[in-house]
Design a protein around this motif. Structure first.
Motif, PDB file in Angstrom:
ATOM      1  N   SER A  85       0.431  -0.905   0.010  1.00  0.00           N
ATOM      2  CA  SER A  85       0.204   0.271   0.089  1.00  0.00           C
ATOM      3  C   SER A  85       1.040   1.042  -0.147  1.00  0.00           C
ATOM      4  O   SER A  85       0.457   2.240  -1.056  1.00  0.00           O
ATOM      5  CB  SER A  85      -1.225   0.308   1.333  1.00  0.00           C
ATOM      6  N   TYR A  86       1.548   1.227   0.516  1.00  0.00           N
ATOM      7  CA  TYR A  86       2.854   2.715   1.010  1.00  0.00           C
ATOM      8  C   TYR A  86       3.821   2.163  -0.648  1.00  0.00           C
ATOM      9  O   TYR A  86       3.590   3.351  -0.494  1.00  0.00           O
ATOM     10  CB  TYR A  86       4.131   2.089   2.071  1.00  0.00           C
ATOM     11  N   ALA A  87       4.240   1.634  -0.739  1.00  0.00           N
ATOM     12  CA  ALA A  87       4.845   1.481  -2.122  1.00  0.00           C
ATOM     13  C   ALA A  87       3.896   1.672  -2.991  1.00  0.00           C
ATOM     14  O   ALA A  87       4.060   3.039  -3.925  1.00  0.00           O
ATOM     15  CB  ALA A  87       5.265  -0.056  -2.593  1.00  0.00           C
ATOM     16  N   ILE A  88       2.435   1.133  -3.695  1.00  0.00           N
ATOM     17  CA  ILE A  88       2.351   2.090  -4.660  1.00  0.00           C
ATOM     18  C   ILE A  88       1.529   3.127  -4.580  1.00  0.00           C
ATOM     19  O   ILE A  88       1.832   4.346  -5.326  1.00  0.00           O
ATOM     20  CB  ILE A  88       0.988   0.869  -4.903  1.00  0.00           C
ATOM     21  N   VAL A 102      -1.002   6.560   5.756  1.00  0.00           N
ATOM     22  CA  VAL A 102      -1.068   6.053   6.612  1.00  0.00           C
ATOM     23  C   VAL A 102      -2.369   5.545   5.431  1.00  0.00           C
ATOM     24  O   VAL A 102      -3.001   4.422   6.061  1.00  0.00           O
ATOM     25  CB  VAL A 102      -2.479   7.796   6.336  1.00  0.00           C
ATOM     26  N   LEU A 103      -2.093   5.192   4.536  1.00  0.00           N
ATOM     27  CA  LEU A 103      -2.573   4.476   3.409  1.00  0.00           C
ATOM     28  C   LEU A 103      -2.436   2.859   3.863  1.00  0.00           C
ATOM     29  O   LEU A 103      -2.657   2.140   4.090  1.00  0.00           O
ATOM     30  CB  LEU A 103      -2.456   4.013   1.674  1.00  0.00           C
ATOM     31  N   SER A 104      -1.103   2.323   4.234  1.00  0.00           N
ATOM     32  CA  SER A 104      -0.595   1.221   4.699  1.00  0.00           C
ATOM     33  C   SER A 104      -0.924   0.966   5.883  1.00  0.00           C
ATOM     34  O   SER A 104      -0.858  -0.001   6.305  1.00  0.00           O
ATOM     35  CB  SER A 104       1.015   1.567   4.751  1.00  0.00           C
ATOM     36  N   THR A 232      -0.187  -3.775  12.121  1.00  0.00           N
ATOM     37  CA  THR A 232       0.741  -3.754  11.160  1.00  0.00           C
ATOM     38  C   THR A 232       1.123  -4.094   9.840  1.00  0.00           C
ATOM     39  O   THR A 232       1.964  -3.987   9.241  1.00  0.00           O
ATOM     40  CB  THR A 232       0.611  -6.080  11.367  1.00  0.00           C
ATOM     41  N   GLY A 233       0.136  -3.184   9.543  1.00  0.00           N
ATOM     42  CA  GLY A 233       0.557  -2.677   7.813  1.00  0.00           C
ATOM     43  C   GLY A 233       1.777  -1.551   8.102  1.00  0.00           C
ATOM     44  O   GLY A 233       1.741  -1.558   7.708  1.00  0.00           O
ATOM     45  N   VAL A 234       1.679  -0.645   9.046  1.00  0.00           N
ATOM     46  CA  VAL A 234       2.758   0.462   9.334  1.00  0.00           C
ATOM     47  C   VAL A 234       3.964  -0.322   9.542  1.00  0.00           C
ATOM     48  O   VAL A 234       4.861  -0.094   9.040  1.00  0.00           O
ATOM     49  CB  VAL A 234       1.995   1.316  10.566  1.00  0.00           C
ATOM     50  N   ALA A 235       4.146  -1.299  10.473  1.00  0.00           N
ATOM     51  CA  ALA A 235       5.460  -2.267  10.709  1.00  0.00           C
ATOM     52  C   ALA A 235       5.686  -2.940   8.642  1.00  0.00           C
ATOM     53  O   ALA A 235       7.216  -2.412   8.550  1.00  0.00           O
ATOM     54  CB  ALA A 235       4.746  -3.431  11.342  1.00  0.00           C
ATOM     55  N   GLY A 236       4.409  -3.274   8.087  1.00  0.00           N
ATOM     56  CA  GLY A 236       5.230  -3.561   6.509  1.00  0.00           C
ATOM     57  C   GLY A 236       5.926  -2.133   5.767  1.00  0.00           C
ATOM     58  O   GLY A 236       7.082  -2.570   5.154  1.00  0.00           O
ATOM     59  N   ALA A 237       5.351  -1.516   5.912  1.00  0.00           N
ATOM     60  CA  ALA A 237       5.517  -0.154   5.207  1.00  0.00           C
ATOM     61  C   ALA A 237       7.253   0.205   5.634  1.00  0.00           C
ATOM     62  O   ALA A 237       7.820   0.655   5.074  1.00  0.00           O
ATOM     63  CB  ALA A 237       4.301   0.958   5.146  1.00  0.00           C
ATOM     64  N   LEU A 238       7.224   0.523   7.374  1.00  0.00           N
ATOM     65  CA  LEU A 238       8.070   0.844   7.419  1.00  0.00           C
ATOM     66  C   LEU A 238      10.036  -0.291   7.125  1.00  0.00           C
ATOM     67  O   LEU A 238      10.898  -0.155   6.955  1.00  0.00           O
ATOM     68  CB  LEU A 238       8.672   0.780   8.989  1.00  0.00           C
TER      69      LEU A 238
END
Length: 348
Positions: A85-88, A102-104, A232-238
């Protein structure tokens, strides 16, 4: 010497701590963490960064499994969704890094609600298998996404300038991860002490009794999935920012096992346990690798050629060992040490 923990007011039951000693130690710890980049080597600093964003993901699983008692084997799916989500958002949609971050959290939270629907009917192993299937669906969907998701090639991600701060250096990115991790810890701690957190624990302990007391199982189970997936999504973005590429291969099923190992080894349902478990599990393979390199010979070669398999074995042994000898985890061991220190010499 302390003689008890009696609280006279309700505020004393929900406050994070009323101990001046604890506040002083926490302040000292924060100062040490802020100053860490000036004292640590680049190699050690990189491990601390990994610990910080891994802890955010572990806190997400703590909310779901530790607080609400909902077992998930597919948390890597939310990790993937956050990273993609962050990368896209940054590379395909042209969003500012702040909005992409925020999207992540928002995108995995939405899918968390969808995955949470089966939890209203399923329990235990059946729910775990459902979440595992979800992670494979996410992986297959990304691979079938073509150029939009990068398919098997992934998406290159540069470290952004966030809120006016350039995060391209490891030192700056460490401070940003420390800020995000501190916020995640505070959110989780306050969540556990709120009426919402107590309702989650009631659902975990006995959902039938909780429903009899007027707790909505639909609402609290879905919210547990939502909050867990967002963290968890924020962790994935980081994680995606740190490695500078987001690809399906970077999110193996082993990450779900690692997350479970963290909360079991640290102590189920405990934020302190998540912190201790993250430090233990993230550093365990490196400590074991250092020992094997010291021994040399065939063991050193095995560590070089079969690192992934060795990690799986180490996580399995850690889970089995703590469940067998001390199910309370590292938090329970720390509690015993603290009690022995506080009440010495009258502890025994």
């Amino acid at each position: 010497m302390r003689s008890g923990y009696f609280k006279e007011h309700y505020d004393g039951l929900i406050v994070l701590t009323d101990s001046p000693t604890v506040k002083a130690w926490v302040l000292l710890l924060l100062v040490a963490l802020v100053a860490a980049p000036f004292l640590l080597s680049n190699f050690v600093l990189s491990y601390v960064i990994i610990i910080l964003f891994t802890l955010i993901g572990a806190l997400g699983l703590t909310v779901l499994t530790g607080f609400a008692g909902l077992i998930s084997l597919g948390h890597v799916g939310f990790l993937m969704l956050g990273a993609y989500s962050y990368a896209i958002g940054v590379t395909r949609l042209g969003l500012p890094p702040e909005l992409a971050l925020v999207l992540s959290a928002v995108a995995p939270a939405f899918f968390g609600l969808l995955v949470g629907l089966p939890s209203l009917r399923l329990h235990g192993l059946y729910l775990a298998i459902t979440t595992l299937a979800f992670s494979y669906i996410v992986s297959a969907g990304i691979l079938a996404g073509g150029q939009f998701t990068g398919a098997g090639s992934g998406i290159m991600v540069e470290r952004p300038t966030m809120l006016g701060f350039d995060l391209s250096s490891d030192r700056a990115f460490y401070w940003f991860c420390l800020l995000m991790c501190t916020l995640a810890v505070l959110v989780t701690l306050n969540l556990r002490r709120s009426s919402f957190g107590r309702a989650l624990v009631a659902v975990r302990d006995n959902d039938i009794a909780a429903r009899t007391m007027g707790i909505s199982l639909v609402r609290y189970k879905l919210l547990a999935f939502l909050i867990s997936a967002a963290l968890t999504g924020v962790a994935g973005a980081l994680m995606g920012m740190y490695v500078s590429i987001v690809s399906v291969e970077a999110f193996p099923f082993l990450l779900s096992i690692e997350a479970l190992a963290i909360i079991i080894v640290g102590g189920l349902g405990s934020v302190l346990g998540a912190v201790l478990g993250t430090i233990f599990i993230v550093t365990l393979p490196e400590v074991f690798s250092t020992l094997m390199h010291g021994v040399g010979g065939a063991l050193q070669e095995v560590m070089t050629t079969s690192a992934h398999e060795i990690k799986s074995v180490l996580y399995g042994l850690a889970i089995i060992g703590f469940l067998r000898f001390d199910p309370r985890g590292l938090r329970g061991i720390w509690h015993d040490i603290r009690q022995a220190w506080v009440f010495w010499p009258l502890r025994y």
